[in-house]
Design a protein around this motif. Structure first.
Motif, PDB file in Angstrom:
ATOM      1  N   UNK A  96       0.799  -1.218   0.000  1.00 35.17           N
ATOM      2  CA  UNK A  96       0.000   0.000   0.000  1.00 35.17           C
ATOM      3  C   UNK A  96       0.832   1.268   0.000  1.00 35.17           C
ATOM      4  N   UNK A  97       1.865   1.305  -0.844  1.00 32.85           N
ATOM      5  CA  UNK A  97       2.776   2.452  -0.823  1.00 32.85           C
ATOM      6  C   UNK A  97       2.474   3.435  -1.952  1.00 32.85           C
ATOM      7  N   UNK A 177      18.314  -4.574  -2.436  1.00 33.14           N
ATOM      8  CA  UNK A 177      17.933  -5.962  -2.192  1.00 33.14           C
ATOM      9  C   UNK A 177      16.655  -6.290  -2.961  1.00 33.14           C
ATOM     10  N   UNK A 178      16.274  -7.562  -3.041  1.00 38.62           N
ATOM     11  CA  UNK A 178      14.984  -7.885  -3.671  1.00 38.62           C
ATOM     12  C   UNK A 178      13.827  -7.165  -2.984  1.00 38.62           C
ATOM     13  N   UNK A 179      12.946  -6.591  -3.789  1.00 38.67           N
ATOM     14  CA  UNK A 179      11.793  -5.835  -3.286  1.00 38.67           C
ATOM     15  C   UNK A 179      10.529  -6.395  -3.913  1.00 38.67           C
ATOM     16  N   UNK A 180       9.520  -6.646  -3.098  1.00 42.17           N
ATOM     17  CA  UNK A 180       8.190  -7.035  -3.588  1.00 42.17           C
ATOM     18  C   UNK A 180       7.215  -5.925  -3.214  1.00 42.17           C
ATOM     19  N   UNK A 181       6.473  -5.436  -4.186  1.00 41.39           N
ATOM     20  CA  UNK A 181       5.434  -4.435  -3.935  1.00 41.39           C
ATOM     21  C   UNK A 181       4.084  -5.129  -4.032  1.00 41.39           C
ATOM     22  N   UNK A 182       3.338  -5.077  -2.937  1.00 43.52           N
ATOM     23  CA  UNK A 182       2.006  -5.689  -2.851  1.00 43.52           C
ATOM     24  C   UNK A 182       0.985  -4.565  -2.798  1.00 43.52           C
ATOM     25  N   UNK A 211      -6.194  -8.176  -6.426  1.00 40.32           N
ATOM     26  CA  UNK A 211      -7.291  -7.438  -7.068  1.00 40.32           C
ATOM     27  C   UNK A 211      -8.443  -7.065  -6.150  1.00 40.32           C
ATOM     28  N   UNK A 212      -8.795  -7.909  -5.182  1.00 44.25           N
ATOM     29  CA  UNK A 212      -9.946  -7.607  -4.346  1.00 44.25           C
ATOM     30  C   UNK A 212      -9.629  -6.874  -3.071  1.00 44.25           C
ATOM     31  N   UNK A 213      -8.368  -6.505  -2.851  1.00 48.98           N
ATOM     32  CA  UNK A 213      -7.954  -5.926  -1.572  1.00 48.98           C
ATOM     33  C   UNK A 213      -8.038  -4.413  -1.579  1.00 48.98           C
ATOM     34  N   UNK A 214      -8.226  -3.849  -0.393  1.00 48.60           N
ATOM     35  CA  UNK A 214      -8.216  -2.408  -0.189  1.00 48.60           C
ATOM     36  C   UNK A 214      -6.819  -1.985   0.292  1.00 48.60           C
ATOM     37  N   UNK A 215      -6.732  -0.863   1.012  1.00 47.56           N
ATOM     38  CA  UNK A 215      -5.426  -0.365   1.463  1.00 47.56           C
ATOM     39  C   UNK A 215      -4.773  -1.337   2.447  1.00 47.56           C
ATOM     40  N   UNK A 216      -5.559  -1.971   3.293  1.00 51.27           N
ATOM     41  CA  UNK A 216      -5.034  -2.929   4.265  1.00 51.27           C
ATOM     42  C   UNK A 216      -4.826  -4.286   3.591  1.00 51.27           C
ATOM     43  N   UNK A 217      -4.042  -4.284   2.524  1.00 50.02           N
ATOM     44  CA  UNK A 217      -3.891  -5.480   1.688  1.00 50.02           C
ATOM     45  C   UNK A 217      -3.173  -6.612   2.409  1.00 50.02           C
ATOM     46  N   UNK A 218      -2.467  -6.323   3.484  1.00 51.04           N
ATOM     47  CA  UNK A 218      -1.779  -7.384   4.229  1.00 51.04           C
ATOM     48  C   UNK A 218      -2.767  -8.320   4.930  1.00 51.04           C
TER      49      UNK A 218
END
Length: 230
Positions: A96-97, A177-182, A211-218
């Motif tokens: 959520x960045x 380093x490796x970065x994953x953006x969710x 696709x179905x997540x809001x800001x609190x995607x975690x």
């Protein structure tokens, strides 16, 4: 809430993950997110000198490099920590960045916080879950929200907003380093397309849309698999 700024929770053994919450929340927002994982998390974020304090805590508790997960405000701090302390970080997961928060938006939140702190925070919490994570929002509202409204420190909230007014992310400032953006496809706080473009700029960055997540995607299905994948 623990009195110490940082604390370890979850599984047994040395922590392998650091979980950094967003503005107006703390580590309790991650309860149950990574079952069985020993993690470090925090109280309310205080950005000034944060990397130095986190590094000192990890010196006492972690045996090797960790995965740092940062949500929203915590995402800026996760990237900053990985840049400043690369030997302590194995991988970064940003949730959520944004590239940056417009100054006018931050000023509007500051005014709202001064005029009606409870209303400001309640409205912000709703935005974190709407429009698609309503069951999670109901659980939050019936439990943790009351504690947050009671306990949140106004000075810390203003410090967080001041940091957000200046924080920036770009391909050049993402850590090496490796970065994953969710990112949630229904996020109304941080635009999906902005996060997707940022992911394309990072040489070691992967993009993981939920696709179905809001800001609190975690809190959404699929997040745990991204963290475990590294």
């Amino acid at each position: 809430m623990p009195r110490e700024e940082f604390y370890v929770f979850g599984g047994r053994g040395n922590p392998s993950v650091v979980l950094l919450p967003g503005w107006a929340t703390d580590g309790r927002i991650f309860d149950g997110v990574l079952p069985g994982v020993t993690a470090v998390t925090t109280g309310t974020l205080r950005p000034e000198g944060f990397s130095r304090r986190l590094a000192a805590f990890l010196d006492r508790t972690a045996r090797g490099p960790v995965t740092v997960v940062g949500w929203s405000l915590g995402g800026f701090l996760a990237a900053e920590f990985a840049r400043e302390c690369p030997d302590r970080v194995r991988r970064v997961v940003l949730v959520g960045i944004r590239r940056k928060y417009p100054g006018g938006d931050v000023e509007a939140v500051l005014r709202s916080l001064s005029a009606d702190p409870g209303g400001c925070l309640s409205g912000f919490y709703a935005q974190c879950f709407y429009p698609s994570q309503i069951p999670a929002y109901r659980r939050f509202r019936s439990g943790l929200q009351a504690a947050y409204l009671r306990e949140m420190d106004g000075r810390a909230l203003r410090e967080g907003l001041s940091y957000l007014a200046e924080a920036r992310l770009s391909g050049g400032t993402l850590p090496g380093c490796p970065v994953a953006i969710v990112h949630g496809g229904k996020d109304v706080v941080a635009p999906f397309a902005e996060a997707e473009r940022l992911a394309r700029e990072g040489g070691t960055t992967t993009f993981h849309p939920l696709p179905g997540a809001a800001h609190a995607a975690f809190l959404a299905d699929g997040f745990r698999a991204v963290v475990a994948d590294g």
